[in-house]
Write a protein that holds these residues in place. Structure first.
Motif, PDB file in Angstrom:
ATOM      1  N   PHE A 145       0.824  -1.209   0.000  1.00  0.00           N
ATOM      2  CA  PHE A 145       0.000   0.000   0.000  1.00  0.00           C
ATOM      3  C   PHE A 145       0.862   1.265   0.000  1.00  0.00           C
ATOM      4  O   PHE A 145       0.565   2.228  -0.712  1.00  0.00           O
ATOM      5  N   GLU A 146       1.950   1.256   0.791  1.00  0.00           N
ATOM      6  CA  GLU A 146       2.811   2.449   0.840  1.00  0.00           C
ATOM      7  C   GLU A 146       3.449   2.717  -0.515  1.00  0.00           C
ATOM      8  O   GLU A 146       3.592   3.871  -0.924  1.00  0.00           O
ATOM      9  N   THR A 147       3.829   1.655  -1.217  1.00  0.00           N
ATOM     10  CA  THR A 147       4.421   1.830  -2.559  1.00  0.00           C
ATOM     11  C   THR A 147       3.391   2.404  -3.514  1.00  0.00           C
ATOM     12  O   THR A 147       3.690   3.280  -4.332  1.00  0.00           O
ATOM     13  N   LYS A 148       2.146   1.922  -3.395  1.00  0.00           N
ATOM     14  CA  LYS A 148       1.075   2.484  -4.230  1.00  0.00           C
ATOM     15  C   LYS A 148       0.951   3.993  -3.985  1.00  0.00           C
ATOM     16  O   LYS A 148       0.917   4.780  -4.924  1.00  0.00           O
ATOM     17  N   MET A 149       0.896   4.383  -2.714  1.00  0.00           N
ATOM     18  CA  MET A 149       0.702   5.798  -2.412  1.00  0.00           C
ATOM     19  C   MET A 149       1.896   6.635  -2.861  1.00  0.00           C
ATOM     20  O   MET A 149       1.746   7.782  -3.274  1.00  0.00           O
ATOM     21  N   LYS A 150       3.091   6.028  -2.813  1.00  0.00           N
ATOM     22  CA  LYS A 150       4.285   6.732  -3.308  1.00  0.00           C
ATOM     23  C   LYS A 150       4.164   6.962  -4.824  1.00  0.00           C
ATOM     24  O   LYS A 150       4.511   8.025  -5.333  1.00  0.00           O
ATOM     25  N   SER A 151       3.649   5.957  -5.517  1.00  0.00           N
ATOM     26  CA  SER A 151       3.490   6.103  -6.978  1.00  0.00           C
ATOM     27  C   SER A 151       2.417   7.150  -7.293  1.00  0.00           C
ATOM     28  O   SER A 151       2.538   7.903  -8.259  1.00  0.00           O
ATOM     29  N   VAL A 152       1.383   7.216  -6.475  1.00  0.00           N
ATOM     30  CA  VAL A 152       0.333   8.235  -6.684  1.00  0.00           C
ATOM     31  C   VAL A 152       0.899   9.628  -6.403  1.00  0.00           C
ATOM     32  O   VAL A 152       0.675  10.571  -7.168  1.00  0.00           O
ATOM     33  N   ARG A 153       1.668   9.733  -5.320  1.00  0.00           N
ATOM     34  CA  ARG A 153       2.243  11.051  -4.956  1.00  0.00           C
ATOM     35  C   ARG A 153       3.271  11.534  -5.973  1.00  0.00           C
ATOM     36  O   ARG A 153       3.600  12.719  -6.014  1.00  0.00           O
ATOM     37  N   ALA A 154       3.782  10.612  -6.801  1.00  0.00           N
ATOM     38  CA  ALA A 154       4.727  11.023  -7.857  1.00  0.00           C
ATOM     39  C   ALA A 154       4.053  12.000  -8.824  1.00  0.00           C
ATOM     40  O   ALA A 154       4.720  12.820  -9.464  1.00  0.00           O
ATOM     41  N   TYR A 155       2.722  11.940  -8.913  1.00  0.00           N
ATOM     42  CA  TYR A 155       1.982  12.885  -9.769  1.00  0.00           C
ATOM     43  C   TYR A 155       1.738  14.159  -8.965  1.00  0.00           C
ATOM     44  O   TYR A 155       0.613  14.465  -8.561  1.00  0.00           O
TER      45      TYR A 155
END
Ligand SMILES: [Zn+2]
Length: 233
Positions: free
Chosen positions: A169-179
């Motif tokens: 989940f943390e990796t997902k949110m990191k990928s979302v925050r990349a935008y």
């Protein structure tokens, strides 16, 4: 190239929002995953094509995917037509994926609906030998993926299955925050939109918790299948 998983999305960031945790899980398990975005999201209220391209590269690195391509269909005009279906067929035949993911076929954004229909048609026609395609001057061999699954965007559905993403989940949110230009940019100059409102990020977490709880896990991502799935016990 024989790819394990190929994901189609209408806009860069759709794949991360809908199934970023599942992507992170698959690549952590050594599976090859590719993402093909149909548009460059040039109608977005915040950011521009260039800034979104850099953000997309950053998000792709976070998820450790094998490749990402953009088909540059005009944003807001993602609709079924022979040309785009054929282009998608060429990509399916090029990468020969076992499983394809597409946006769920009913949603708030018309491009998500269009992308869903385009991919469904292309998956079917890709398996027909009388539909001939070539890419870079090479005749292509037919390919029918084993499965077509749909990921959730704005509108919800009763899932056919849920993937446990508790460890990703943390990796997902990191990928979302990349935008950066799109999400939670309350201290940036961008305008507040449906997705840049901090409530949207909170909804993402709440949704992951909600579907995670349905399978008694911390976080989960829901998927839909039109075909019945075999349970191997
Ligand atoms: Zn989208």
């Amino acid at each position: 190239m024989n790819l394990d998983i190929l994901i189609f999305a209408a806009h860069p960031d759709d794949a991360e929002l809908g199934m970023g945790g599942t992507i992170a899980k698959l690549t952590a398990e050594g599976k090859s995953v590719g993402i093909i975005d149909l548009t460059e999201a040039e109608l977005s209220s915040n950011g521009n094509i260039e800034s979104r391209r850099v953000e997309t590269e950053d998000a792709s690195k976070v998820l450790n995917i094998s490749f990402r391509e953009n088909l540059k269909v005009p944003d807001g005009k993602v609709k079924v037509n022979d040309e785009i279906v054929k282009t998608v067929i060429t990509r399916i035949r090029k990468h020969q994926p076992k499983i394809i993911f597409a946006p769920y076929f009913n949603d708030r954004h018309p491009d998500h609906i269009g992308a869903s229909k385009i991919v469904k048609e292309a998956v079917f026609f890709s398996g027909l030998k009388k539909i001939e395609t070539d890419l870079d001057g090479q005749n292509q061999t037919i390919h029918r993926p084993d499965k077509l699954y749909y990921y959730m965007q704005t509108y919800e559905f009763a899932p056919s299955f849920v993937v446990d993403i508790s460890n990703h989940f943390e990796t997902k949110m990191k990928s979302v925050r990349a935008y950066k230009s799109q999400f939670n940019n309350s201290n940036a100059e961008g305008e507040l939109t449906f997705i840049s409102d901090p409530k949207f990020i909170k909804m993402l977490e709440a949704r992951a918790r909600h579907y995670g709880f349905q399978i008694r896990k911390e976080y989960g991502e829901p998927f839909y299948s039109e075909e019945t799935i075999e349970l191997k016990i």
